[in-house]
Scaffold this active site. Sequence first.
Site, PDB file in Angstrom:
ATOM      1  N   ARG A  88      -3.719   3.155   2.061  1.00  0.00           N
ATOM      2  CA  ARG A  88      -3.305   2.032   2.887  1.00  0.00           C
ATOM      3  C   ARG A  88      -4.318   0.896   2.865  1.00  0.00           C
ATOM      4  NH1 ARG A  88       0.272   4.958   6.490  1.00  0.00           N
ATOM      5  NH2 ARG A  88       1.158   3.435   7.880  1.00  0.00           N
ATOM      6  N   ARG A 127      14.732   3.441  15.509  1.00  0.00           N
ATOM      7  CA  ARG A 127      14.549   4.710  14.790  1.00  0.00           C
ATOM      8  C   ARG A 127      14.407   5.912  15.730  1.00  0.00           C
ATOM      9  NH1 ARG A 127       9.601   5.464  10.783  1.00  0.00           N
ATOM     10  NH2 ARG A 127       8.408   4.747  12.569  1.00  0.00           N
TER      11      ARG A 127
HETATM   12  P1  AP5 Z   1       3.138   6.513   9.054  1.00  0.00           P
HETATM   13  O1  AP5 Z   1       3.775   7.669   9.698  1.00  0.00           O
HETATM   14  O2  AP5 Z   1       2.837   6.538   7.602  1.00  0.00           O
HETATM   15  O3  AP5 Z   1       3.990   5.228   9.427  1.00  0.00           O
HETATM   16  P2  AP5 Z   1       4.385   3.875   8.645  1.00  0.00           P
HETATM   17  O4  AP5 Z   1       3.710   3.594   7.373  1.00  0.00           O
HETATM   18  O5  AP5 Z   1       4.233   2.882   9.711  1.00  0.00           O
HETATM   19  O6  AP5 Z   1       5.775   4.140   8.131  1.00  0.00           O
HETATM   20  P3  AP5 Z   1       6.980   4.671   8.929  1.00  0.00           P
HETATM   21  O7  AP5 Z   1       6.920   6.181   8.961  1.00  0.00           O
HETATM   22  O8  AP5 Z   1       7.058   3.968  10.251  1.00  0.00           O
HETATM   23  O9  AP5 Z   1       8.185   4.152   8.058  1.00  0.00           O
HETATM   24  P4  AP5 Z   1       8.867   4.744   6.767  1.00  0.00           P
HETATM   25  O10 AP5 Z   1       8.616   3.819   5.631  1.00  0.00           O
HETATM   26  O11 AP5 Z   1       8.535   6.195   6.566  1.00  0.00           O
HETATM   27  O12 AP5 Z   1      10.399   4.569   7.178  1.00  0.00           O
HETATM   28  P5  AP5 Z   1      11.524   5.647   7.563  1.00  0.00           P
HETATM   29  O13 AP5 Z   1      11.965   6.383   6.344  1.00  0.00           O
HETATM   30  O14 AP5 Z   1      11.136   6.428   8.762  1.00  0.00           O
HETATM   31  O15 AP5 Z   1       1.735   6.201   9.777  1.00  0.00           O
HETATM   32  C1  AP5 Z   1       1.650   6.156  11.181  1.00  0.00           C
HETATM   33  C2  AP5 Z   1       0.252   5.781  11.611  1.00  0.00           C
HETATM   34  O16 AP5 Z   1      -0.693   6.770  11.161  1.00  0.00           O
HETATM   35  C3  AP5 Z   1      -0.301   4.469  11.069  1.00  0.00           C
HETATM   36  O17 AP5 Z   1       0.132   3.368  11.824  1.00  0.00           O
HETATM   37  C4  AP5 Z   1      -1.811   4.707  11.196  1.00  0.00           C
HETATM   38  O18 AP5 Z   1      -2.225   4.579  12.536  1.00  0.00           O
HETATM   39  C5  AP5 Z   1      -1.942   6.171  10.817  1.00  0.00           C
HETATM   40  N1  AP5 Z   1      -2.160   6.374   9.376  1.00  0.00           N
HETATM   41  C6  AP5 Z   1      -1.328   7.027   8.515  1.00  0.00           C
HETATM   42  N2  AP5 Z   1      -1.834   7.003   7.259  1.00  0.00           N
HETATM   43  C7  AP5 Z   1      -3.004   6.322   7.334  1.00  0.00           C
HETATM   44  C8  AP5 Z   1      -3.966   5.929   6.365  1.00  0.00           C
HETATM   45  N3  AP5 Z   1      -3.792   6.250   5.071  1.00  0.00           N
HETATM   46  N4  AP5 Z   1      -5.021   5.220   6.771  1.00  0.00           N
HETATM   47  C9  AP5 Z   1      -5.186   4.884   8.076  1.00  0.00           C
HETATM   48  N5  AP5 Z   1      -4.318   5.221   9.040  1.00  0.00           N
HETATM   49  C10 AP5 Z   1      -3.232   5.932   8.674  1.00  0.00           C
HETATM   50  O19 AP5 Z   1      12.730   4.644   7.955  1.00  0.00           O
HETATM   51  C11 AP5 Z   1      12.642   3.826   9.114  1.00  0.00           C
HETATM   52  C12 AP5 Z   1      14.017   3.756   9.815  1.00  0.00           C
HETATM   53  O20 AP5 Z   1      14.928   3.062   8.965  1.00  0.00           O
HETATM   54  C13 AP5 Z   1      14.660   5.129  10.100  1.00  0.00           C
HETATM   55  O21 AP5 Z   1      15.378   5.051  11.310  1.00  0.00           O
HETATM   56  C14 AP5 Z   1      15.594   5.327   8.914  1.00  0.00           C
HETATM   57  O22 AP5 Z   1      16.689   6.171   9.254  1.00  0.00           O
HETATM   58  C15 AP5 Z   1      16.057   3.887   8.647  1.00  0.00           C
HETATM   59  N6  AP5 Z   1      16.369   3.623   7.248  1.00  0.00           N
HETATM   60  C16 AP5 Z   1      15.758   4.122   6.137  1.00  0.00           C
HETATM   61  N7  AP5 Z   1      16.329   3.619   5.014  1.00  0.00           N
HETATM   62  C17 AP5 Z   1      17.291   2.747   5.433  1.00  0.00           C
HETATM   63  C18 AP5 Z   1      18.215   1.915   4.751  1.00  0.00           C
HETATM   64  N8  AP5 Z   1      18.251   1.859   3.413  1.00  0.00           N
HETATM   65  N9  AP5 Z   1      19.047   1.146   5.504  1.00  0.00           N
HETATM   66  C19 AP5 Z   1      19.022   1.205   6.865  1.00  0.00           C
HETATM   67  N10 AP5 Z   1      18.169   1.983   7.577  1.00  0.00           N
HETATM   68  C20 AP5 Z   1      17.323   2.744   6.860  1.00  0.00           C
HETATM   69 MG    MG Z   2       7.274   7.565   7.532  1.00  0.00          MG
END
Ligand code: AP5
Ligand code: MG
Length: 212
Positions: A88, A127
């Site tokens: 990240r 979500r």
């Molecule tokens: P993390 O859990 O990795 O969260 P994120 O990167 O913010 O990503 P998300 O999980 O929120 O989104 P996603 O891309 O997985 O989307 P999803 O498939 O769920 O990290 C959380 C926290 O941990 C960070 O903020 C940080 O604090 C810490 N952290 C983690 N890794 C770190 C690192 N390397 N360094 C430092 N800190 C770290 O989809 C989202 C929604 O959209 C769902 O409801 C889904 O059903 C819907 N959806 C999916 N695809 C579609 C589509 N095509 N059309 C419509 N809706 C859709």
């Molecule tokens: Mg995720």
Amino acid sequence: MNLLLYGAPGSGKGTQANMLRSHFGIPHIATGDMLRAEIAAGTPLGRQAQPILAAGKYVSDDIMIEVVRGRLGRPDCEPGFIMDGFPRTVPQAVALDGLMADLGKRFDRVIYLEVPVDELLHRLSGRLVCPQCQRTYPPQTSACEADGSELAQREDDKPEAVRPRIEIYLEKTVPVLDHYRGGGLVSEIDGRGTIEDISRQVLAAANGKVRA
Ligand code: AP5
Ligand code: MG
């Protein structure tokens, strides 16, 4: 096959990683899921990480690099893995190059799910997530398809944390893409459209292994 999923919060990394895990039978390494498991278990790392996640900030590079080093060394990663949420920051990307080289591994493809900010905000605010297995679902889903658990809102999907998450992504994580572009490994996919449609494109990118 070693795949790296890259994209903003809410871009669909977790959703597509679940599909890839079932399709290829390789583990999904999601650093956010790992941190939430530590928080749920009340470990020292979990206690340290909890306020950071709740505020939408990043856990330190040193800690995250050690977490990933431990995970990648486990035997289930031998046939391949899907990395989600790491690296990240540019220092994390540089460290991951070293970890992969030490293990004699390389990424076959970096898959970038590109979604505009207004759509990210919309998705994250609605979500739902399974507290047991961490699978994510769109609004109005009644229960987890995998284990039937009641779904909940993730703590960092509350409005006060969503904006900071997008802002830190733009500042610290966007430069990570340039780190990989030079290697010709990045497949850029428009992340808008149905989940099934995006899955087809993600699979094609993973299987094609063509240089972008
Ligand atoms: P993390 O859990 O990795 O969260 P994120 O990167 O913010 O990503 P998300 O999980 O929120 O989104 P996603 O891309 O997985 O989307 P999803 O498939 O769920 O990290 C959380 C926290 O941990 C960070 O903020 C940080 O604090 C810490 N952290 C983690 N890794 C770190 C690192 N390397 N360094 C430092 N800190 C770290 O989809 C989202 C929604 O959209 C769902 O409801 C889904 O059903 C819907 N959806 C999916 N695809 C579609 C589509 N095509 N059309 C419509 N809706 C859709
Ligand atoms: Mg995720």
